[in-house]
Each structure stands twice: as structure tokens, then as C-alpha cells.
Enzyme design. Structure first.
Site, mmCIF file in Angstrom:
data_model
loop_
_atom_site.group_PDB
_atom_site.id
_atom_site.type_symbol
_atom_site.label_atom_id
_atom_site.label_comp_id
_atom_site.label_asym_id
_atom_site.label_seq_id
_atom_site.Cartn_x
_atom_site.Cartn_y
_atom_site.Cartn_z
ATOM 1 N N ILE A 177 1.008 -1.039 0.151
ATOM 2 C CA ILE A 177 0.106 0.070 -0.080
ATOM 3 C C ILE A 177 0.818 1.187 0.059
ATOM 4 O O ILE A 177 0.739 2.245 -0.608
ATOM 5 C CB ILE A 177 -1.132 -0.041 1.307
ATOM 6 C CG1 ILE A 177 -1.987 -1.334 1.007
ATOM 7 C CG2 ILE A 177 -1.638 1.368 1.327
ATOM 8 C CD1 ILE A 177 -3.055 -1.437 2.135
ATOM 9 N N GLY A 187 -11.085 2.089 3.712
ATOM 10 C CA GLY A 187 -9.844 1.985 2.820
ATOM 11 C C GLY A 187 -10.119 0.759 1.539
ATOM 12 O O GLY A 187 -10.057 1.297 0.532
ATOM 13 N N SER A 188 -10.905 -0.367 2.001
ATOM 14 C CA SER A 188 -11.075 -1.370 0.966
ATOM 15 C C SER A 188 -12.608 -1.234 0.473
ATOM 16 O O SER A 188 -12.647 -2.044 -0.410
ATOM 17 C CB SER A 188 -10.614 -2.738 1.422
ATOM 18 O OG SER A 188 -11.611 -2.980 2.581
ATOM 19 N N GLU A 242 -12.175 2.461 17.745
ATOM 20 C CA GLU A 242 -13.318 2.533 16.624
ATOM 21 C C GLU A 242 -14.068 1.429 16.765
ATOM 22 O O GLU A 242 -13.861 0.380 17.058
ATOM 23 C CB GLU A 242 -12.769 2.639 14.991
ATOM 24 C CG GLU A 242 -11.789 1.403 14.973
ATOM 25 C CD GLU A 242 -11.413 1.586 13.167
ATOM 26 O OE1 GLU A 242 -10.829 2.505 12.956
ATOM 27 O OE2 GLU A 242 -11.740 0.314 12.669
ATOM 28 N N ASP A 277 -8.979 7.695 8.566
ATOM 29 C CA ASP A 277 -9.790 6.733 8.091
ATOM 30 C C ASP A 277 -10.103 5.866 9.494
ATOM 31 O O ASP A 277 -11.054 4.923 9.338
ATOM 32 C CB ASP A 277 -9.443 5.899 6.821
ATOM 33 C CG ASP A 277 -10.523 5.007 6.413
ATOM 34 O OD1 ASP A 277 -11.628 5.276 6.387
ATOM 35 O OD2 ASP A 277 -10.114 3.652 5.904
ATOM 36 N N THR A 304 -4.678 5.380 6.975
ATOM 37 C CA THR A 304 -5.499 4.577 6.528
ATOM 38 C C THR A 304 -5.219 3.185 6.961
ATOM 39 O O THR A 304 -5.561 2.275 6.611
ATOM 40 C CB THR A 304 -5.395 4.422 4.979
ATOM 41 O OG1 THR A 304 -4.098 4.412 4.583
ATOM 42 C CG2 THR A 304 -6.270 5.707 4.481
ATOM 43 N N ALA A 305 -4.305 3.092 8.079
ATOM 44 C CA ALA A 305 -3.834 1.969 8.637
ATOM 45 C C ALA A 305 -4.691 1.299 9.676
ATOM 46 O O ALA A 305 -5.453 0.584 9.523
ATOM 47 C CB ALA A 305 -2.204 1.911 8.808
ATOM 48 N N ARG A 306 -3.935 1.883 11.152
ATOM 49 C CA ARG A 306 -4.804 1.453 12.131
ATOM 50 C C ARG A 306 -4.760 2.491 13.281
ATOM 51 O O ARG A 306 -3.797 3.247 13.282
ATOM 52 C CB ARG A 306 -4.254 0.200 12.829
ATOM 53 C CG ARG A 306 -4.672 -1.061 12.007
ATOM 54 C CD ARG A 306 -5.935 -1.594 12.110
ATOM 55 N NE ARG A 306 -6.171 -2.783 11.502
ATOM 56 C CZ ARG A 306 -6.691 -3.009 10.198
ATOM 57 N NH1 ARG A 306 -6.945 -1.782 9.412
ATOM 58 N NH2 ARG A 306 -7.050 -4.123 9.607
ATOM 59 N N HIS A 362 -13.545 3.974 8.205
ATOM 60 C CA HIS A 362 -12.611 2.779 7.969
ATOM 61 C C HIS A 362 -12.905 2.234 6.677
ATOM 62 O O HIS A 362 -13.757 1.205 6.594
ATOM 63 C CB HIS A 362 -12.705 1.824 9.163
ATOM 64 C CG HIS A 362 -11.619 0.646 8.983
ATOM 65 N ND1 HIS A 362 -11.165 0.202 10.094
ATOM 66 C CD2 HIS A 362 -11.058 0.098 8.087
ATOM 67 C CE1 HIS A 362 -10.261 -0.716 9.905
ATOM 68 N NE2 HIS A 362 -10.078 -0.846 8.456
HETATM 69 C C1 8YV Z 1 -11.212 -4.221 5.961
HETATM 70 C C2 8YV Z 1 -8.708 -3.362 6.517
HETATM 71 O O1 8YV Z 1 -12.330 -3.735 5.161
HETATM 72 O O2 8YV Z 1 -7.990 -4.925 5.126
HETATM 73 C C3 8YV Z 1 -7.741 -4.607 6.371
HETATM 74 O O3 8YV Z 1 -6.887 -4.682 7.179
HETATM 75 O O4 8YV Z 1 -8.667 -2.747 7.621
HETATM 76 C C4 8YV Z 1 -10.083 -3.390 5.825
HETATM 77 O O5 8YV Z 1 -9.656 -3.413 4.483
HETATM 78 C C5 8YV Z 1 -11.668 -4.146 7.237
HETATM 79 O O6 8YV Z 1 -10.879 -4.331 8.299
HETATM 80 C C6 8YV Z 1 -12.885 -5.204 7.524
HETATM 81 O O7 8YV Z 1 -12.165 -6.613 7.586
#
Ligand code: 8YV
Length: 337
Positions: free
Chosen positions: A179, A306-307, A286, A281, A255-257, A304
């Protein structure tokens, strides 16, 4: 009058037999149509009607179905206690995420539970969102959007409501994995100079420059993007000292944690004028985040996501099913963690 009892009984028994030949899995959240269709076709799959299944409900369903596999997200914690309570039938836990800080890997290993994740397929979606946050935080997107929704009605003056340029600035990436590299590629389109800090120098980092010392990088970066995994219970990499070391007027994007940032120190930096803005994000605690951030004009927030694209989530679901199918047919996991 035809006797309908026998055909019905016969049909039920036949479908039970067919189902029992398929691997038994529990899916904890509804997925895109394509993923749910495939899950129903290839597995004896439980799919919930809503997105509210908590840890206890997941355990109960695994037990009830004598399930062999779990398809879950970071919303379900697989800590040591939960792993100890899994039914004996359970062989694989496939998380629909690239991150796995919600799983106690040591406890899983000790129990012989295979754990898999979903790398690669969410890289572009997450890097796109990181760039969206960089632009939105730097260009005051929240305030502009609010102005429009409140009716606008007056042109801003030429020196009012100004953001700051992203183009030609220096981006500092923490974590140069898939990423991080994808964020760096996007930054080149904005003529940004890219620096990165990582445990070790990365291969294929393009024109990005490695900075071994985090604080040295933070002193130079106008924008800092967090793109590294978090260890469960680990200390924040952007701690108070790191935030203080940042270039005055910098923008922070995560966008990580959430656990990777000392949020109390971040809040201070955003309110005492040291930092220009943040795009977040992910948040510690959270989905029940520190609401003081929501009151700041210089913070752009997303929940949250990102994906969260149709393409990425469908591919992530596909990867989970691939891993479940491989392991439950006696093969090796494709994406073991
Ligand atoms: C997820 C994420 O949508 O992939 C990860 O680590 O944080 C996100 O893509 C989320 O964790 C739901 O599982």
C-alpha cells in the site's frame, strides 16, 4: 389425491446429503452479491441477514453448524479466549482484510488453526483513499462541503478559506509495503518528492528515498501517510515525540490502524496550530472514536473505508473463499499469515 409427503421427505434428505458434502463455513458479514452467490454454490455456508453478528453469536453459529471454516472481518476479534472456545471441527479462519491485528496468531498456531488474509486485492482502493484524505485534508474539503450544504450565498474573498498545495510537496510514507508503494506511485502524479521510513530498505520503491531514522523523515515531510501494519497491543509509532518532531504545518493521514497514533498528542497538535490538518480513516477505539476530532474543522474523517469498493470487496471475498476451499479440501493455504 397425490401423496405429497414422500416426495417432500425425499427432497429434503437429498438436499441435506448434497449440502453435507460441501465444506461447512460461517460468514460473519454480508458480502457483495458475487461473493455470496459463490459461497452458497461451493460451500454449506451460513450468511447472516444483517451485519451485526458479535463474537458470541459467531461462536454459537460455528458450534451449531459444526463448522470447519470461518470467513470474518476485523470486526470480530479472535483473541486467545475466543480461539480456545472454537469447536473442534474448526480448521481455518480466513479474515477478509489484509490486517490481522484482531487475531492472536500464537494462540491460533498452538491450536493448529490456519489463518489467512487478503493481501494485494485492496492495495489500490486503500491507496486511493489515502490520497483522497491527503487532498481533502490539505484542501479543506470538509469546510467547503459544509459551506455548500449550508447554502453558500457569498463568494469567499481571495485570501479567505485557503488550503495548502499538495503538488511539489514532500510526502513521508511510514511503511513501504504494497500500500505504501501504491501511495508513492500516486504521489508522483502530483510531482511530490517521496521519502519513506520502514524497518528496512524496500525493494521496488521507485524514486522514493529511504530514511532510516523516523524523526529525520518527519522533520522533512509536509504530508505523512501511515501505511504499516499494527501489532496487537503495540505502542503507537506516531507517539508524542514523533508528532512533536514533525515539520510545523504538516498534514497527517492514517488509513492503517488507529493504534498507530497517540491520539491525545495528535489532538493537541491539531488544536495548538503545530499541525495543519489530518485525514483519518481509522481511529483508536473505533467504531466509538474520540468525538473531539469530529468537532475540528481541520480534520477530514472517514469510517474505516479503505477497501470499501465493489471491486476490492468482491476480490477480498473471493480470496477468502479460495483460501477456505484450498484448506478444507486438504490443500495448503494460499495466503497464510
Ligand atoms: C477491512 C482493513 O475492510 O484490510 C484491512 O486490514 O482494515 C479493511 O480492508 C476491514 O478490516 C474489515 O475487515
Amino acid at each position: 389425491m397425490p401423496n405429497v409427503q414422500f416426495p417432500n421427505l425425499y427432497d429434503n434428505r437429498k438436499s441435506d446429503e448434497t449440502m453435507s458434502q460441501k465444506p461447512r463455513i460461517v460468514i460473519t458479514r454480508r458480502m457483495t452479491h458475487a461473493v455470496m452467490e459463490r459461497a452458497r454454490r461451493e460451500f454449506d455456508a451460513f450468511i447472516p441477514d444483517d451485519d451485526r453478528m458479535d463474537g458470541e453469536a459467531v461462536l454459537a453459529k460455528l458450534e451449531e453448524l459444526n463448522a470447519e471454516g470461518l470467513f470474518f472481518t476485523s470486526g470480530t476479534k479472535l483473541d486467545a479466549k475466543t480461539i480456545a472456545r472454537l469447536p473442534n471441527s474448526m480448521r481455518i479462519a480466513a479474515t477478509c482484510s489484509v490486517g490481522y491485528d484482531h487475531i492472536d496468531l500464537a494462540a491460533a498456531k498452538a491450536r493448529g488453526l490456519v489463518v489467512t488474509n487478503t493481501p494485494d486485492v485492496l492495495t489500490n482502493a486503500t491507496a486511493d483513499l489515502a490520497f483522497m484524505l491527503i487532498l481533502c485534508a490539505s484542501r479543506r474539503a470538509f469546510e467547503y462541503e459544509r459551506t455548500m450544504r449550508q447554502g453558500w450565498g457569498r463568494y469567499y474573498g481571495m485570501s479567505e478559506m485557503l488550503g495548502i498545495d499538495v503538488s511539489n510537496k514532500t510526502l513521508g510514507i511510514i511503511g513501504m509495503g504494497r500500500i505504501g508503494k501504491a501511495v508513492a506511485r500516486r504521489a508522483r502524479g502530483f510531482d511530490m518528492k517521496v521519502l519513506y521510513h520502514n524497518r528496512k530498505q524496500a525493494t521496488e520503491a521507485g524514486e522514493a528515498t529511504y530514511v532510516a531514522n523516523l524523526h529525520d523523515m518527519l522533520k522533512q515531510a509536509d504530508v505523512v501517510s501511515l501505511n504499516l501494519p499494527a501489532a496487537p497491543g503495540g505502542a503507537p509509532i506516531l507517539d508524542r515525540a514523533a508528532l512533536v518532531a514533525m515539520k510545523p504545518g504538516a498534514v497527517v493521514v492514517n488509513t492503517a490502524r488507529g493504534s498507530l497514533i497517540d491520539e491525545a498528542a495528535l489532538y493537541e497538535g491539531l488544536t495548538n496550530g503545530r499541525l495543519y490538518a489530518a485525514g483519518l480513516d481509522v481511529m483508536a477505539g473505533e467504531p466509538n472514536f474520540d468525538k473531539r476530532f469530529a468537532a475540528l474543522n481541520n480534520v477530514f474523517l472517514t469510517p474505516h473505508m479503505g477497501s470499501a469498493t465493489v471491486e476490492a470487496r468482491t476480490a477480498m471475498g473471493g480470496k477468502c473463499l479460495d483460501n477456505l476451499a484450498a484448506v478444507l479440501s486438504g490443500g495448503a493455504p494460499i495466503d497464510p499469515v
